[in-house]
Every structure is written in structure tokens, then in C-alpha cells.
Design an enzyme around this catalytic site. Structure first.
Site, mmCIF file in Angstrom:
data_model
loop_
_atom_site.group_PDB
_atom_site.id
_atom_site.type_symbol
_atom_site.label_atom_id
_atom_site.label_comp_id
_atom_site.label_asym_id
_atom_site.label_seq_id
_atom_site.Cartn_x
_atom_site.Cartn_y
_atom_site.Cartn_z
ATOM 1 N N GLY A 75 50.001 -66.790 -49.173
ATOM 2 C CA GLY A 75 49.177 -67.006 -47.990
ATOM 3 C C GLY A 75 48.923 -68.463 -47.675
ATOM 4 O O GLY A 75 48.851 -68.852 -46.507
ATOM 5 N N THR A 76 48.778 -69.282 -48.718
ATOM 6 C CA THR A 76 48.510 -70.702 -48.485
ATOM 7 C C THR A 76 49.653 -71.364 -47.738
ATOM 8 O O THR A 76 49.444 -72.077 -46.742
ATOM 9 C CB THR A 76 48.250 -71.421 -49.819
ATOM 10 O OG1 THR A 76 47.049 -70.906 -50.405
ATOM 11 C CG2 THR A 76 48.101 -72.919 -49.609
ATOM 12 N N SER A 203 49.874 -61.589 -47.608
ATOM 13 C CA SER A 203 50.179 -61.950 -48.988
ATOM 14 C C SER A 203 50.255 -60.710 -49.853
ATOM 15 O O SER A 203 49.681 -59.660 -49.529
ATOM 16 C CB SER A 203 49.130 -62.924 -49.529
ATOM 17 O OG SER A 203 49.548 -63.498 -50.747
ATOM 18 N N HIS A 205 49.558 -60.553 -53.416
ATOM 19 C CA HIS A 205 48.737 -60.450 -54.626
ATOM 20 C C HIS A 205 47.413 -59.718 -54.412
ATOM 21 O O HIS A 205 46.744 -59.376 -55.383
ATOM 22 C CB HIS A 205 48.458 -61.841 -55.188
ATOM 23 C CG HIS A 205 47.491 -62.653 -54.386
ATOM 24 N ND1 HIS A 205 47.836 -63.232 -53.188
ATOM 25 C CD2 HIS A 205 46.183 -62.954 -54.590
ATOM 26 C CE1 HIS A 205 46.786 -63.865 -52.697
ATOM 27 N NE2 HIS A 205 45.766 -63.710 -53.521
ATOM 28 N N CYS A 326 29.670 -74.330 -58.960
ATOM 29 C CA CYS A 326 30.281 -74.517 -60.279
ATOM 30 C C CYS A 326 31.583 -73.748 -60.421
ATOM 31 O O CYS A 326 32.450 -74.118 -61.189
ATOM 32 C CB CYS A 326 29.312 -74.084 -61.375
ATOM 33 S SG CYS A 326 27.837 -75.118 -61.486
#
Length: 388
Positions: A75-76, A203, A205, A326
Site C-alpha cells: 500500500g505504501t 494491499s 497483508h 511511544c
């Protein structure tokens, strides 16, 4: 990995289905040649036939022509090619691009990269449920607007956008339209061939297929410039040796998703939302109750930090994710929850639960029981304190 792990981060990635692995195996150990033309050796011809069959199968699911679909590494890459490729091809016609404030990073960062090259980017507002402001879109379109990119559904909160209306507005204004359908392809019906969608990212995944393979629908006639130099693969738009096992696995994963499965995911989603909101005080559902992806539930637990919840659940055998800084390798809280008007406390206390094929209703019961205990324990020691 422990057999007792309850994995509820399927929006990030899914376990590959065994049937997908079996479909890929021949192209890893038998038909392992690169895809070659009809006048080359037979092993290469067989490899090419496997690649083209996978392309045809996925295109059929999207109701598009196989010639309008190219394979990418995921997808990126697809979204990068869509935004940057169209922008470069259309820069003589304008330099204005429209996205939303809550796009996933491939679209968001691609737009920011284009800004540094002189393009102007408008980020549309969303309401408190994450829906794009349609009237603002209409008002922001200009004569020099060349591209609009609005996701089909959000990666964090699951909000589904009105792509039909958005794409029609872009068509009326003669603006190229791209949508990131990574989290909806096969999960929510979208007839790419019958809507004025010019480009769409999908995508593998997220639907129990392999990582490292994705695709980009490029409607015939859409101006786009190649971004990766090298060979002439994928309609001369994506150079490099094709990932044939990945493409075959992607096609098989696409085939295996059923409406019954999607309804089962929705049932688990709804059961978790109902139980958490009714059993645990000071909780907020992020996104709408119904118009969301079937696999997604995102909830803020006020007065505690999302990363603390995630770590404590991990020790109990649950995998979930948080929009907290984080965990995002960033110094900022979730841009999605901030973009929909939430404050930092709401963003830092958010937890995403996302279901997949290998989850069952018993997983919902287990996670609800554990998270109730975890949140109660954390609130007792939280410096934020729960208001009376």
C-alpha cells in the site's frame, strides 16, 4: 509465538492463511523463473501466466480491466506512486492537491513531500466521527486542483467515507481522484469500475495474504508518471522483477474473503464495543457506531495511557495497538484522533482492537474480562485520576 496469544491487531497485519501459502508454493520452488514473453523458455512463460492470472483474478474482484491494475510492493508504494506520479504528470495543469487530515501516512507523507517541491496541499477537516466535510471539499476545489486523495476507511478508527459522493464531486470538477482502500478491499463493497474513481490502493497483508505485495488500480487514460527507473514491468510503471509468489498469494487471499466472514467480524466488533462501553466507565468510542469497517473497534479509556494498557494486555496474552506516541515512534499523539477534534488525553488513551479470520467470539469474552481488570488496576495508580 504462544499458542494462547489472542491476536487483535489485524488492521496492522494478518496471519497468512494456509491456503494462500499452498497457492504460493509452486511459484517458489517449481515455477520460479521471472515472467517472460511467449517466445522465451517454458518456465518463464508459466511464471508469466501465473502472474497474469493473479492480475485477472484481482481485477475481476474490483470490476476493472486487468490492464488497469499493477502490482506493487504494498500500500505504501501504491499511494506514493498515485500521488507523486499524478502530480508530476499534471504539474503543467496545476499544483493544488486535496487530502483529509486523517489520511494514513503513505498519503499524508507523500502530500507533504510534494509540498516541499512547490505543490500546494489542502487538508480537509473531518467531524467528530472522522467523516470528511463534503461541503468543504466542494469549496476547496480550484481551477488548479489536479488531484484529490481521500481514503475509503480510516486505518485507526475505521470510519468509512462517502466515496461515491466524493468521487462524483471530483468527476464534476474534472479532478483526478485517488482512494486508499487498504482497509476495505473485499471487506466493504466498492465497485471501482462503476464509480468515477481514477486510482485505488489495495494491499494483501490486511486480508490474510502475504506482506510485500499490493496493487494500484489506474483507470485507463489517467495521467501518471513512472517513479521507479529500471525495466519495463507492470505497464512500464513499476520497474523490477515481479513478485509472482506474492501476486498469486494476494489473488488467493482475495478469493477467500466471504460475506459470511465479514458479518462474523462485524458481530465480534459490535460485541466488544457493547461490552466495553457498558462495563467500563469513562470510555469513548472513536469513530461512528455503524459506518465503520467490520473488523475495527477503537476505544479511548480515559485517565490511563494507551501504551500502559497495551503492555499489560500483552503480559496477559493479548496483542492490540494504540495511537499513543511511544508506540508510533513519533513524538506526537495520533493525528487521527487529534484531527477529529480529540485532545491529547483522548488520543493517548486510545486502543485499537481489530479482528481477523482466526478470531472467535471467545476472544471477545477474554479481552473484555482482561481489559476491565487492567483498566481498573491502572486507574487506581494513575496520576490523572478518575473524576467523580
Amino acid at each position: 509465538m504462544s499458542e494462547n496469544l489472542v491476536y487483535l491487531d489485524n488492521a496492522a497485519s494478518t496471519r497468512v492463511d494456509d491456503r494462500v501459502i499452498e497457492a504460493m508454493k509452486p511459484y517458489l520452488v517449481d515455477t520460479y523463473a521471472v515472467a517472460t514473453s511467449d517466445f522465451a523458455y517454458s518456465l518463464g512463460i508459466d511464471a508469466k501466466e501465473g502472474l497474469e492470472q493473479a492480475r485477472e483474478d484481482i481485477a475481476k474482484q474490483m470490476n476493472i480491466s486487468p490492464q488497469e491494475f499493477i502490482f506493487t510492493s504494498g500500500g505504501t508504494e501504491s499511494s506514493n506512486l498515485a500521488l507523486k506520479g499524478v502530480a508530476e504528470a499534471q504539474k503543467e495543469n496545476g499544483n493544488h492537491i486535496i487530502i483529509s487530515k486523517i489520511e494514513d501516512f503513505p498519503v499524508l507523507k507523500s502530500a507533504e513531500a510534494l509540498e516541499k517541491k512547490g505543490f500546494e496541499v489542502t487538508k480537509l477537516d473531518v467531524d467528530d466521527k472522522g467523516s470528511v466535510d463534503i461541503e468543504q471539499l466542494k469549496n476547496e476545489v480550484r481551477d488548479d486542483t489536479i488531484l484529490t486523495s481521500i481514503q475509503h476507511a480510516n486505518q485507526e478508527i475505521g470510519t468509512v467515507q462517502d466515496i461515491e459522493t466524493i468521487s462524483e464531486i471530483c468527476q464534476d470538477e474534472n479532478v483526478i481522484f485517488h482512494t486508499d482502500a487498504t482497509h476495505t478491499f473485499t471487506r466493504i463493497p466498492l465497485n471501482f469500475g462503476n464509480l468515477p474513481i481514477d486510482l485505488a490502493t489495495i494491499s494483501s497483508h490486511t486480508i490474510h495474504g502475504p506482506k510485500g505485495i499490493g496493487g494500484l488500480y489506474i483507470k485507463e487514460g489517467t495521467p501518471i508518471q513512472k517513479r521507479m527507473d529500471g525495466g519495463f514491468q507492470e505497464n512500464n510503471l513499476r520497474a523490477g522483477v515481479e513478485n509472482i509468489p506474492g501476486a498469486v498469494g494476494f489473488a488467493k487471499a482475495t478469493e477467500l474473503v466471504t460475506q459470511d466472514e465479514n458479518e462474523r467480524l462485524k458481530d465480534m466488533r459490535d460485541a466488544l464495543i457493547e461490552s466495553v462501553l457498558s462495563d467500563i466507565s469513562a470510555t469513548t468510542l472513536n469513530g461512528p457506531r455503524q459506518d465503520r469497517t467490520p473488523q475495527n473497534a477503537n476505544i479511548t479509556f480515559h485517565y490511563v495511557e494507551g501504551e500502559s494498557i497495551t503492555l499489560h494486555l500483552d503480559m496477559r496474552g493479548f496483542a492490540v495497538s494504540t495511537g499513543s506516541a511511544c508506540f508510533s515512534k513519533s513524538l506526537e499523539a495520533s493525528h487521527v484522533i487529534l484531527g477529529m477534534g480529540g485532545d491529547h488525553e483522548r488520543a493517548h488513551g486510545s486502543v485499537r482492537f481489530s479482528f481477523g479470520r482466526f478470531n472467535g467470539m471467545e476472544d471477545v469474552e477474554k479481552i473484555v474480562e482482561s481489559i476491565s481488570e487492567v483498566v481498573e488496576d491502572l486507574r487506581e495508580i494513575s496520576p490523572l485520576g478518575e473524576e467523580e
